[in-house]
Design a protein around this motif. Structure first.
Motif, short mmCIF file in Angstrom:
data_model
loop_
_atom_site.label_atom_id
_atom_site.label_comp_id
_atom_site.label_asym_id
_atom_site.label_seq_id
_atom_site.Cartn_x
_atom_site.Cartn_y
_atom_site.Cartn_z
N SER A 1 0.83 -1.20 0.00
CA SER A 1 0.00 0.00 0.00
C SER A 1 0.87 1.25 0.00
N PHE A 2 0.24 2.38 -0.26
CA PHE A 2 0.94 3.66 -0.26
C PHE A 2 1.53 3.95 1.11
N TYR A 3 0.77 3.68 2.15
CA TYR A 3 1.25 3.93 3.52
C TYR A 3 2.44 3.04 3.85
N GLN A 4 2.36 1.77 3.46
CA GLN A 4 3.48 0.86 3.71
C GLN A 4 4.75 1.31 2.99
N ALA A 5 4.58 1.82 1.78
CA ALA A 5 5.74 2.30 1.02
C ALA A 5 6.36 3.52 1.70
N CYS A 6 5.52 4.40 2.22
CA CYS A 6 6.04 5.60 2.92
C CYS A 6 6.80 5.21 4.19
N CYS A 7 6.41 4.12 4.82
CA CYS A 7 7.03 3.70 6.07
C CYS A 7 8.33 2.94 5.87
N LEU A 8 8.67 2.61 4.64
CA LEU A 8 9.94 1.92 4.40
C LEU A 8 11.11 2.81 4.79
N PRO A 9 12.14 2.25 5.40
CA PRO A 9 13.29 3.05 5.82
C PRO A 9 13.92 3.82 4.66
N GLY A 10 14.12 5.11 4.88
CA GLY A 10 14.79 5.94 3.90
C GLY A 10 13.88 6.63 2.91
N VAL A 11 12.63 6.19 2.75
CA VAL A 11 11.77 6.75 1.72
C VAL A 11 11.43 8.21 2.01
N ILE A 12 10.98 8.51 3.21
CA ILE A 12 10.61 9.88 3.56
C ILE A 12 11.83 10.79 3.56
N ALA A 13 12.94 10.33 4.11
CA ALA A 13 14.14 11.16 4.19
C ALA A 13 14.64 11.55 2.80
N TYR A 14 14.75 10.57 1.93
CA TYR A 14 15.22 10.88 0.57
C TYR A 14 14.19 11.67 -0.22
N SER A 15 12.91 11.46 0.05
CA SER A 15 11.87 12.22 -0.64
C SER A 15 11.96 13.71 -0.30
N GLN B 1 11.64 -7.83 0.16
CA GLN B 1 12.29 -8.69 -0.82
C GLN B 1 11.30 -9.69 -1.38
N GLY B 2 11.28 -9.78 -2.71
CA GLY B 2 10.34 -10.68 -3.37
C GLY B 2 9.13 -9.97 -3.91
N SER B 3 8.92 -8.70 -3.52
CA SER B 3 7.77 -7.96 -4.02
C SER B 3 8.24 -6.88 -4.97
N SER B 4 8.29 -7.19 -6.26
CA SER B 4 8.66 -6.19 -7.25
C SER B 4 7.55 -5.17 -7.42
N GLU B 5 6.38 -5.44 -6.82
CA GLU B 5 5.25 -4.54 -6.96
C GLU B 5 5.33 -3.36 -6.00
N ALA B 6 6.50 -3.08 -5.44
CA ALA B 6 6.67 -1.90 -4.60
C ALA B 6 7.49 -0.83 -5.29
N LEU B 7 8.18 -1.20 -6.34
CA LEU B 7 9.17 -0.31 -6.91
C LEU B 7 8.56 0.94 -7.53
N ALA B 8 7.50 0.78 -8.32
CA ALA B 8 6.87 1.94 -8.95
C ALA B 8 6.23 2.85 -7.90
N THR B 9 5.65 2.26 -6.85
CA THR B 9 5.04 3.07 -5.80
C THR B 9 6.08 3.90 -5.07
N VAL B 10 7.20 3.28 -4.70
CA VAL B 10 8.27 4.01 -4.01
C VAL B 10 8.84 5.10 -4.91
N THR B 11 9.07 4.79 -6.18
CA THR B 11 9.58 5.79 -7.12
C THR B 11 8.62 6.96 -7.25
N GLY B 12 7.32 6.66 -7.31
CA GLY B 12 6.32 7.72 -7.39
C GLY B 12 6.33 8.62 -6.17
N ILE B 13 6.52 8.04 -4.99
CA ILE B 13 6.57 8.84 -3.76
C ILE B 13 7.79 9.76 -3.76
N VAL B 14 8.95 9.22 -4.11
CA VAL B 14 10.18 10.03 -4.10
C VAL B 14 10.09 11.14 -5.13
N ASP B 15 9.74 10.80 -6.36
CA ASP B 15 9.69 11.81 -7.42
C ASP B 15 8.50 12.75 -7.24
#
Length: 447
Positions: free
Chosen positions: A283-297, A418-432
Motif C-alpha cells: 500500500s501507499f502507507y506501507q511504502a512511505c514507512c519503508l526506511p529511507g523513503v521519507i528522508a530521501y523524498s 524482498q520478493g515484491s517487485s510490486e513496490a518499486l513503482a510506488t516508491v519511485t512515485g513517492i520520491v519523485d
C-alpha cells in the motif's frame, strides 16, 4: 570488494545481454522523449511571451493597439506574460506530483508497458493541442492553457515510475549505481534533444517546436507498446530476485536491513509446475514507512526545486539577462545537462565502489553551493558561462539523477520487501512526487 561482485553480476547476466540492452535503450529513450516535450516549453518561452503580448503585432496603424490586444493577445505586457508562464510551470509540477503518487500505485497493479505507452501517446496529443493547434487557430485562452497543462502533468507522470520499475526488474543491485547513473542521463539527453529540436525549427514559429516533439513522442509511445518487456519472467528468464538468492548480499548503501531473517519475510509464493510468481503490491502507507523513503523524498524536494529552476528558466534567463538570441540560449543551456550526465554516471560509479550512496550525495551537494554562487556571477561570455553551467549541472544534476533512479530502485527493493517487485513503482512515485512538489513551490520564485 565491490569489483568482484560487480563482475559476478555481469557474468550472471551475460546470457541475456540482448534483452537487457533492448530494455535499457527503450526505457532510456522513452523517458528522453517525455523530457524533450517538457523542455520544448522552456525553450520557447521568449517566443510565447512575445506572441501573447502586443509587441508581436503592434505595427498596425489601422487598428488601435487595444483592439489588437483584445482580439489576439492575453496580456498587456511581457512581465505579466512571464508571470503566467511561471504559473503554468507551477501548475504542471503540482499536477505532475499528484500524478506521480497515483501513477506509481497504478503501475504496480497494471501492466507497466500499457501505462507507459498510454501516457506517452496521450501527453503527445495534449502538447500538440497546447502549442500547435491553438496557434494555428489563433485561439488564446488562459483557462484552456491551464487545463491542458494540468492534464499534461498527470499524463507525463506515468513515465518515471514505470521506467524505473522496469529497469529495477531487469537490473540487480550489484553495479546498480553505475548502470542507473548512466541510464538516468535519459532526462538530460531528453533536455538536449528538446533544445536541439526547438532551436532547429524555431525560425518557422514556436508551434512547430511543439509539433515536432509531440510527433516524435507519439511514435515512441507506439514503439513502447509493441516492443517493451517489463520483466525477465515474460520470456522465461529468472527474475533478479531469484538470482539474488544465490549470493550473499552485504551491499547495503542506504539502509540497514533486519539481521534476523524472520523479520524480512518475503511477500511472495512460488507455485510449482508453471513456476508462476505471485506478488502482492504494498500500500501507499506501507511504502512511505519503508526506511529511507521519507528522508530521501524530502531531500529530493529541496534538490529538485533548484534543478527544475534551471530546467524551466535557464534559456529564458540567458536570453533576457545577457541579450543572447533565443536559439543560442537554447543551445548553450545544453551544457547544464552535459554536466548532469557526467555527474550522475561518475557519482553512481563511486557510490558502487564505496558501497554507499549518502556520502557521495552529501559531498556533491556541499560543492553545489559553491558552484551556484560561481554561476550567479558569470560574466557575459558564452565560453565561461558554459563551463560554469556544466560544473553546476555536475553537482546538482548528478545527485538528482542518483536519487530519482538508483536510490529509488534501492529503496523499492530493500530486504523488508524482498520478493515484491510490486513496490518499486510506488516508491519511485513517492520520491519523485515529493520532489515535484518542492519544484512546483519554487517555480514562481525565478519570475
Amino acid at each position: 570488494m565491490a569489483w568482484p561482485r560487480i563482475f559476478q553480476r555481469g557474468a550472471l547476466l551475460s546470457r541475456f545481454s540482448h534483452h537487457h540492452m533492448v530494455v535499457f535503450l527503450l526505457t532510456f529513450f522513452s523517458y528522453s522523449l517525455l523530457h524533450a516535450s517538457r523542455k520544448t516549453f522552456s525553450n520557447v518561452k521568449v517566443s510565447i511571451s512575445k506572441q501573447w503580448t502586443p509587441s508581436a503585432f503592434n505595427k498596425s496603424t489601422e487598428l488601435l493597439p487595444v483592439e489588437i490586444w483584445s482580439s489576439n493577445h492575453l496580456f498587456p505586457s511581457a512581465e505579466e506574460a512571464t508571470l503566467f508562464l511561471g504559473m503554468l510551470d507551477t501548475i504542471f509540477l503540482f499536477s505532475y506530483a499528484v500524478g506521480l503518487f497515483i501513477s506509481g500505485i497504478v503501475g504496480d497493479r497494471l501492466n507497466l508497458r500499457w501505462v507507459l505507452s498510454f501516457g506517452m501517446c496521450s501527453s503527445a496529443l495534449v502538447v500538440f493541442v497546447f502549442g500547435t493547434l491553438t496557434e494555428w487557430l489563433h485561439f488564446y485562452n488562459k483557462g484552456l492553457y491551464c487545463s491542458l497543462w494540468i492534464v499534461n502533468g498527470l499524463l507525463q507522470s506515468t513515465g518515471w515510475p514505470c521506467v524505473v520499475a522496469v529497469m529495477g526488474n531487469w537490473f540487480g543491485k550489484a553495479g546498480r549505481g553505475v548502470v542507473f547513473g548512466l541510464w538516468s542521463a535519459c532526462a538530460s539527453v531528453g533536455n538536449i534533444l528538446g533544445a536541439c529540436l526547438a532551436s532547429s525549427v524555431l525560425q518557422y514559429g514556436y508551434e512547430y517546436a511543439f509539433l515536432v516533439t509531440a510527433a516524435v513522442q507519439f511514435a515512441g509511445g507506439i514503439i513502447i507498446f509493441f516492443g517493451l518487456l517489463v520483466s525477465p519472467e515474460e520470456i522465461g528468464i529468472p527474475g533478479i530476485e531469484t538470482e539474488d538468492n544465490f549470493e550473499e548480499d552485504s551491499h547495503r548503501p542506504l539502509i540497514n536491513g533486519a539481521e534476523n531473517e524472520d523479520e524480512a519475510e518475503p511477500n511472495y509464493s512460488i507455485q510449482e509446475g508453471n513456476t508462476v510468481t505471485q506478488v502482492k503490491a504494498i500500500s501507499f502507507y506501507q511504502a512511505c514507512c519503508l526506511p529511507g523513503v521519507i528522508a530521501y523524498s524530502l531531500a529530493y524536494a529541496c534538490l529538485k526545486l533548484v534543478n527544475y529552476s534551471f530546467f524551466f528558466w535557464l534559456p529564458f534567463y540567458l536570453s533576457n539577462n545577457f541579450g543572447w538570441k533565443e536559439a543560442e540560449a537554447d543551445q548553450l543551456s545544453i551544457w547544464y545537462d552535459v554536466g548532469g550526465i557526467i555527474g550522475g554516471t561518475l557519482q553512481g560509479f563511486i557510490s558502487d565502489m564505496l558501497q554507499k550512496r549518502a556520502p557521495v550525495l552529501a559531498l556533491s551537494l556541499l560543492l553545489a553551493i559553491g558552484s551556484l554562487v560561481g554561476y550567479s556571477r558569470s560574466p557575459n561570455d558564452k565560453s565561461i558561462n558554459a563551463l560554469l553551467m556544466a560544473v553546476t549541472g555536475f553537482f546538482i544534476g548528478g545527485p538528482s539523477n542518483m536519487i530519482s533512479s538508483a536510490i529509488s530502485a534501492d529503496l523499492g527493493r530493500q530486504e523488508l520487501i524482498q520478493g515484491s517487485s510490486e513496490a518499486l513503482a510506488t516508491v519511485t512515485g513517492i520520491v519523485d512526487g515529493t520532489g515535484s512538489i518542492g519544484a512546483a513551490v519554487g517555480q514562481i520564485l525565478p519570475v
